[in-house]
Design a protein around this motif. Structure first.
Motif, PDB file in Angstrom:
ATOM      1  N   ASN A  97      -6.138 -45.456  15.364  1.00 21.47           N
ATOM      2  CA  ASN A  97      -6.408 -46.874  15.141  1.00 21.47           C
ATOM      3  C   ASN A  97      -7.724 -47.319  15.769  1.00 21.47           C
ATOM      4  O   ASN A  97      -8.417 -48.185  15.219  1.00 21.47           O
ATOM      5  CB  ASN A  97      -5.255 -47.731  15.682  1.00 21.47           C
ATOM      6  CG  ASN A  97      -3.996 -47.589  14.854  1.00 21.47           C
ATOM      7  OD1 ASN A  97      -4.033 -47.165  13.701  1.00 21.47           O
ATOM      8  ND2 ASN A  97      -2.847 -47.920  15.435  1.00 21.47           N
ATOM      9  N   SER A 101      -1.385 -42.178  16.800  1.00 25.93           N
ATOM     10  CA  SER A 101      -1.589 -43.462  16.127  1.00 25.93           C
ATOM     11  C   SER A 101      -2.573 -44.340  16.890  1.00 25.93           C
ATOM     12  O   SER A 101      -3.458 -44.974  16.288  1.00 25.93           O
ATOM     13  CB  SER A 101      -0.258 -44.201  15.972  1.00 25.93           C
ATOM     14  OG  SER A 101       0.623 -43.468  15.160  1.00 25.93           O
ATOM     15  N   GLU A 102      -2.434 -44.375  18.207  1.00 26.97           N
ATOM     16  CA  GLU A 102      -3.317 -45.214  19.017  1.00 26.97           C
ATOM     17  C   GLU A 102      -4.766 -44.749  18.915  1.00 26.97           C
ATOM     18  O   GLU A 102      -5.687 -45.565  18.786  1.00 26.97           O
ATOM     19  CB  GLU A 102      -2.849 -45.224  20.469  1.00 26.97           C
ATOM     20  CG  GLU A 102      -1.573 -46.021  20.689  1.00 26.97           C
ATOM     21  CD  GLU A 102      -1.114 -46.017  22.137  1.00 26.97           C
ATOM     22  OE1 GLU A 102      -1.725 -45.288  22.956  1.00 26.97           O
ATOM     23  OE2 GLU A 102      -0.152 -46.741  22.451  1.00 26.97           O
ATOM     24  N   ASN A 124      -5.621 -45.313   9.630  1.00 24.29           N
ATOM     25  CA  ASN A 124      -4.181 -45.573   9.637  1.00 24.29           C
ATOM     26  C   ASN A 124      -3.429 -44.243   9.621  1.00 24.29           C
ATOM     27  O   ASN A 124      -3.963 -43.223   9.188  1.00 24.29           O
ATOM     28  CB  ASN A 124      -3.780 -46.389   8.406  1.00 24.29           C
ATOM     29  CG  ASN A 124      -4.443 -47.749   8.385  1.00 24.29           C
ATOM     30  OD1 ASN A 124      -4.410 -48.468   9.382  1.00 24.29           O
ATOM     31  ND2 ASN A 124      -5.060 -48.097   7.260  1.00 24.29           N
ATOM     32  N   ILE A 125      -2.194 -44.278  10.090  1.00 23.11           N
ATOM     33  CA  ILE A 125      -1.340 -43.090  10.086  1.00 23.11           C
ATOM     34  C   ILE A 125      -0.171 -43.296   9.127  1.00 23.11           C
ATOM     35  O   ILE A 125       0.552 -44.301   9.215  1.00 23.11           O
ATOM     36  CB  ILE A 125      -0.802 -42.786  11.502  1.00 23.11           C
ATOM     37  CG1 ILE A 125      -1.939 -42.354  12.426  1.00 23.11           C
ATOM     38  CG2 ILE A 125       0.273 -41.693  11.455  1.00 23.11           C
ATOM     39  CD1 ILE A 125      -2.604 -41.030  12.051  1.00 23.11           C
ATOM     40  N   THR A 130      -6.780 -43.060   5.765  1.00 18.62           N
ATOM     41  CA  THR A 130      -5.378 -42.828   6.103  1.00 18.62           C
ATOM     42  C   THR A 130      -5.149 -41.342   6.352  1.00 18.62           C
ATOM     43  O   THR A 130      -5.554 -40.506   5.547  1.00 18.62           O
ATOM     44  CB  THR A 130      -4.447 -43.297   4.975  1.00 18.62           C
ATOM     45  OG1 THR A 130      -4.622 -44.712   4.786  1.00 18.62           O
ATOM     46  CG2 THR A 130      -2.988 -43.022   5.311  1.00 18.62           C
ATOM     47  N   THR A 162       3.496 -39.062  18.181  1.00 15.01           N
ATOM     48  CA  THR A 162       3.117 -40.006  17.122  1.00 15.01           C
ATOM     49  C   THR A 162       2.422 -41.227  17.699  1.00 15.01           C
ATOM     50  O   THR A 162       1.421 -41.711  17.160  1.00 15.01           O
ATOM     51  CB  THR A 162       4.358 -40.439  16.322  1.00 15.01           C
ATOM     52  OG1 THR A 162       4.941 -39.280  15.708  1.00 15.01           O
ATOM     53  CG2 THR A 162       4.005 -41.451  15.257  1.00 15.01           C
ATOM     54  N   LYS A 163       2.931 -41.725  18.805  1.00 16.53           N
ATOM     55  CA  LYS A 163       2.337 -42.897  19.466  1.00 16.53           C
ATOM     56  C   LYS A 163       0.906 -42.595  19.903  1.00 16.53           C
ATOM     57  O   LYS A 163      -0.002 -43.402  19.675  1.00 16.53           O
ATOM     58  CB  LYS A 163       3.196 -43.296  20.658  1.00 16.53           C
ATOM     59  CG  LYS A 163       2.677 -44.491  21.454  1.00 16.53           C
ATOM     60  CD  LYS A 163       3.670 -44.867  22.542  1.00 16.53           C
ATOM     61  CE  LYS A 163       3.167 -46.044  23.379  1.00 16.53           C
ATOM     62  NZ  LYS A 163       2.010 -45.682  24.221  1.00 16.53           N
ATOM     63  N   LEU A 214       3.239 -41.707   8.468  1.00 18.18           N
ATOM     64  CA  LEU A 214       4.183 -40.799   9.116  1.00 18.18           C
ATOM     65  C   LEU A 214       5.129 -40.190   8.085  1.00 18.18           C
ATOM     66  O   LEU A 214       5.767 -40.908   7.316  1.00 18.18           O
ATOM     67  CB  LEU A 214       4.988 -41.539  10.183  1.00 18.18           C
ATOM     68  CG  LEU A 214       6.037 -40.722  10.923  1.00 18.18           C
ATOM     69  CD1 LEU A 214       5.384 -39.613  11.744  1.00 18.18           C
ATOM     70  CD2 LEU A 214       6.874 -41.621  11.829  1.00 18.18           C
TER      71      LEU A 214
END
Length: 335
Positions: free
Chosen positions: A84, A80-81, A89-90, A59, A76-77, A92
């Motif tokens: 993953n 995160s992508e 995991n992120i 994480t 963030t998107k 936030l």
């Protein structure tokens, strides 16, 4: 010194639930998680540090100034992508809801069930870096200028980016170019302002402080800033805005007052948020290399987690101009 039982009592839950929150193992509702973290903060509880081999949670904490800002939502998107795809995991952490306590909650949260940190804010930056180093949590700082601090970092040359935006308007024939900067004491604002001035100087145009305003990167501040500028200087033909939200706020005011974009006034923004390409006219803007920034940041933090021996990484990337519809050649009637 507080213990896990006291945390559980204050949070009105079990020690097992507190342990799950600390170790990020098993399901805990968002409401309960918030109660536990609040209790940890109030009691200044320090969970026992596990050794490196047992600490792996896969994480990463991503700390952003304000998730409601579309730029940080987009960042963030991307992060995160990419995370993953690497089975990370992120977590936030949105600083806009934590600053009232002076940052003590944030500092206590560091190291609680995370393997590494990607930090994108100036808020208590040195304190966060020092705390991460103290408890041996890898950290990467994103888009912040760092001097005399040894830490992995990925930044964008904001001076060059603002220079590009300003020079673009100059090459379209604009001579009276206003600047709407972000929060004045932030280094990003400083370097964008500096790049704006450098472009004027390079093209032998006078710098006029009377057509410079500073907002706070919000839509409303862009609206208020251009209102003030237009009330004092009617002959502005071009605007460089410190981000897209302020640019859109400025456009809203100009539309309200009957100005046509770009026939009467041209405007260039920063960040290339999704809204930039869907408003009318579509916003010409400066785009960050978000995918490359995200990849470099995650690679650096994962390398540190794995224990790889290497020097600190410092990458400086360059932004690019995206031409759309909000900027055009100057209207000769305006000059």
């Amino acid at each position: 010194m507080s213990n896990i039982k006291e945390v559980a009592k204050l949070a009105k839950t079990s020690t097992a639930t507190v342990s799950r929150v600390i170790n990020r193992s098993g399901y805990v509702s968002d409401e309960m998680k918030a109660r536990v973290l609040k209790a940890i903060n109030e009691l200044d509880y320090k969970p026992l540090q596990r050794n490196v081999e047992n600490r792996k949670t896969r994480t990463l904490a991503l700390v952003v100034p304000d998730i409601e800002n579309p730029f940080f939502a987009k960042l963030t998107k991307e992060i995160s992508e990419i995370a993953n795809t690497l089975d990370y995991n992120i977590l936030l952490i949105n600083l806009s809801g934590l600053k009232n306590d002076g940052g003590s909650f944030l500092l206590n949260l560091i190291g609680t069930g995370i393997d590494g940190i990607i930090y994108t804010s100036s808020f208590r930056l040195e304190d966060v870096i020092n705390k991460a180093k103290e408890i041996k949590i890898p950290i990467v700082v994103l888009d912040r200028e760092l001097k005399n601090i040894q830490v992995d970092s990925v930044s964008v040359n904001n001076e060059n980016a603002a220079y590009l935006a300003t020079e673009y308007l100059i090459k379209l024939g604009h001579k009276k170019i206003a600047f709407i900067g972000g929060t004045e004491n932030m280094e990003i604002s400083f370097y964008r302002h500096k790049g704006y001035k450098m472009a004027l100087e390079k093209h032998k145009l006078d710098y006029n402080k009377n057509i410079v305003e500073h907002g706070d990167f919000s839509l409303e501040s862009g609206y208020k800033s251009i209102k003030k500028l237009m009330n004092s200087s009617k002959d502005i033909t071009g605007i460089v805005a410190g981000n897209d939200l302020m640019a859109i706020g400025a456009i809203n005011y100009l539309n309200f007052k009957g100005y046509k974009i770009p026939e009467d006034i041209s405007i260039v923004g920063f960040d290339d948020i999704e809204l930039a390409s869907s408003i009318t006219p579509k916003l010409t803007t400066i785009a960050y290399p978000l995918v490359k920034m995200s990849k470099l940041a995650i690679e650096a933090v994962i390398q540190s987690i794995s224990g790889s021996e290497r020097d600190y990484m410092s990458s400086c990337l360059f932004a690019r101009l995206i031409e759309r519809e909000s900027a055009d050649f100057v209207n000769k009637k305006k000059i």
